[in-house]
Design a protein around this motif. Structure first.
Motif, short mmCIF file in Angstrom:
data_model
loop_
_atom_site.label_atom_id
_atom_site.label_comp_id
_atom_site.label_asym_id
_atom_site.label_seq_id
_atom_site.Cartn_x
_atom_site.Cartn_y
_atom_site.Cartn_z
N ASP A 20 -43.62 -77.39 -29.63
CA ASP A 20 -43.91 -79.04 -29.81
C ASP A 20 -43.48 -80.26 -29.67
O ASP A 20 -44.09 -81.63 -29.28
CB ASP A 20 -45.10 -78.32 -31.01
N HIS A 21 -42.49 -80.19 -30.74
CA HIS A 21 -41.28 -81.04 -30.91
C HIS A 21 -41.43 -82.13 -29.83
O HIS A 21 -41.75 -83.43 -29.31
CB HIS A 21 -40.06 -81.15 -31.94
N MET A 22 -40.76 -81.54 -28.55
CA MET A 22 -40.64 -82.03 -27.72
C MET A 22 -41.47 -82.90 -26.19
O MET A 22 -41.80 -84.07 -25.88
CB MET A 22 -39.16 -81.40 -26.57
N GLY A 23 -42.63 -82.67 -26.51
CA GLY A 23 -44.11 -82.40 -25.77
C GLY A 23 -44.30 -83.86 -26.50
O GLY A 23 -44.81 -84.97 -25.98
N GLU A 24 -44.39 -83.59 -27.80
CA GLU A 24 -45.18 -84.88 -28.52
C GLU A 24 -44.31 -86.10 -28.19
O GLU A 24 -44.71 -86.79 -28.50
CB GLU A 24 -45.22 -84.65 -29.79
N GLU A 25 -43.04 -85.73 -28.57
CA GLU A 25 -41.55 -86.93 -28.24
C GLU A 25 -41.28 -87.35 -27.38
O GLU A 25 -41.87 -88.62 -26.79
CB GLU A 25 -39.91 -86.07 -28.50
N GLU A 26 -41.76 -87.04 -26.15
CA GLU A 26 -41.84 -87.03 -24.68
C GLU A 26 -43.34 -87.79 -24.86
O GLU A 26 -43.00 -88.80 -23.80
CB GLU A 26 -41.97 -85.91 -23.65
N ARG A 27 -44.00 -87.96 -24.75
CA ARG A 27 -45.80 -88.37 -25.08
C ARG A 27 -45.71 -89.42 -25.85
O ARG A 27 -46.44 -91.07 -25.45
CB ARG A 27 -46.53 -87.25 -25.19
N GLU A 28 -44.63 -89.48 -27.00
CA GLU A 28 -45.01 -90.16 -27.89
C GLU A 28 -43.84 -92.09 -27.79
O GLU A 28 -43.80 -92.25 -27.41
CB GLU A 28 -45.54 -90.21 -29.18
N ALA A 29 -42.41 -91.29 -28.83
CA ALA A 29 -41.58 -91.94 -28.82
C ALA A 29 -41.12 -92.20 -27.89
O ALA A 29 -40.76 -93.78 -27.68
CB ALA A 29 -40.27 -91.15 -29.74
N LEU A 30 -40.52 -91.46 -26.70
CA LEU A 30 -39.88 -92.12 -25.38
C LEU A 30 -40.56 -92.61 -24.84
O LEU A 30 -39.86 -93.86 -24.15
CB LEU A 30 -39.25 -90.65 -24.88
N ALA A 31 -42.14 -92.20 -24.90
CA ALA A 31 -42.54 -93.65 -23.63
C ALA A 31 -42.93 -94.76 -24.68
O ALA A 31 -42.58 -95.87 -23.85
CB ALA A 31 -44.24 -92.96 -23.80
N ASP A 32 -43.53 -95.05 -25.69
CA ASP A 32 -42.95 -95.91 -26.44
C ASP A 32 -41.65 -96.72 -26.12
O ASP A 32 -41.70 -98.03 -26.24
CB ASP A 32 -43.16 -95.95 -27.72
N PHE A 33 -41.23 -95.95 -26.93
CA PHE A 33 -39.55 -96.42 -26.19
C PHE A 33 -38.91 -97.31 -25.59
O PHE A 33 -38.14 -98.37 -24.88
CB PHE A 33 -38.18 -96.09 -27.08
N ARG A 34 -39.44 -97.05 -24.44
CA ARG A 34 -39.42 -97.08 -22.30
C ARG A 34 -40.13 -98.33 -22.71
O ARG A 34 -39.35 -99.25 -21.64
CB ARG A 34 -39.98 -95.73 -21.23
N ARG A 35 -40.89 -98.70 -22.94
CA ARG A 35 -41.96 -99.97 -22.92
C ARG A 35 -41.36 -101.20 -23.98
O ARG A 35 -41.57 -102.56 -22.63
CB ARG A 35 -43.25 -99.97 -24.06
N HIS A 36 -40.55 -101.14 -24.74
CA HIS A 36 -39.86 -102.09 -25.17
C HIS A 36 -38.23 -102.62 -25.42
O HIS A 36 -38.30 -103.80 -25.97
CB HIS A 36 -40.76 -101.79 -26.72
N ALA A 37 -37.49 -101.69 -25.06
CA ALA A 37 -36.30 -101.76 -25.20
C ALA A 37 -35.75 -101.90 -23.70
O ALA A 37 -36.27 -101.06 -22.59
CB ALA A 37 -35.84 -100.57 -25.34
#
Length: 175
Positions: free
Chosen positions: A115-132
């Motif tokens: 559950d954590h990995m799926g959510e992190e991949e959809r949200e935190a990692l996607a957000d970070f790639r857009r802004h870092a």
């Protein structure tokens, strides 16, 4: 090197190791024990590396993705998920390794982690790639890989209060 790619690679390795457990003869307790010991370390060190290296920067740069409206919301949720995973790992120790109840506890770890990995991949990692920037992603990858390598034998895992974590990582506004 890119921290988001390292995190995704770790996720793949975690999924692969759970699949290895699926493929084992459940009566082969030596193999079960060895693979579980390594997987447990990977899960615990990965979470600690994210909390030390990745999430402070997501708090700084993230704006939210998926169902989260901010980097802080993503981070709180991830730290909460890490606690769920740590707690599920700890519960495996309440059972004889390889017993039916132990396998049920491992299934709880797997579900919390998936559950954590799926959510992190959809949200935190996607957000970070857009802004870092690519340079920041590289610099963080070096720190992340170094942390994981330095702790390859494991860590003393402990729960972290998500709100306290976000408060401690967020610079105070001076006025």
């Amino acid at each position: 090197m890119d921290i988001t790619e390292l995190i995704l690679s770790d996720h793949h390795e975690q999924r692969r190791m759970f699949a290895q457990l699926d493929d084992l003869d459940r009566g082969d307790t030596a193999a079960v024990s060895a693979i579980w010991a390594r997987l447990r370390v990977l899960l615990e060190v990965h979470a600690a590396a994210e909390e030390r290296v990745f999430y402070p920067e997501l708090l700084r740069l993230g704006t939210g993705a998926g169902s989260k409206d901010s980097g802080a919301a993503e981070t709180r949720d991830a730290v909460h998920d890490h606690n769920d995973i740590r707690d599920a790992i700890a519960r495996t120790a309440d059972h004889d390794e390889g017993s039916a109840s132990w396998w049920e506890a491992v299934a709880e770890v797997r579900e919390a982690n998936s559950d954590h990995m799926g959510e992190e991949e959809r949200e935190a990692l996607a957000d970070f790639r857009r802004h870092a920037s690519l340079q920041l992603r590289h610099d963080l990858a070096v720190r992340f890989a170094t942390f994981e390598s330095e702790h390859a034998q494991g860590i003393n895992a402990h729960d972290t209060d998500p709100d306290d974590y976000v408060e401690q990582q967020t610079p105070t506004q001076q006025g």
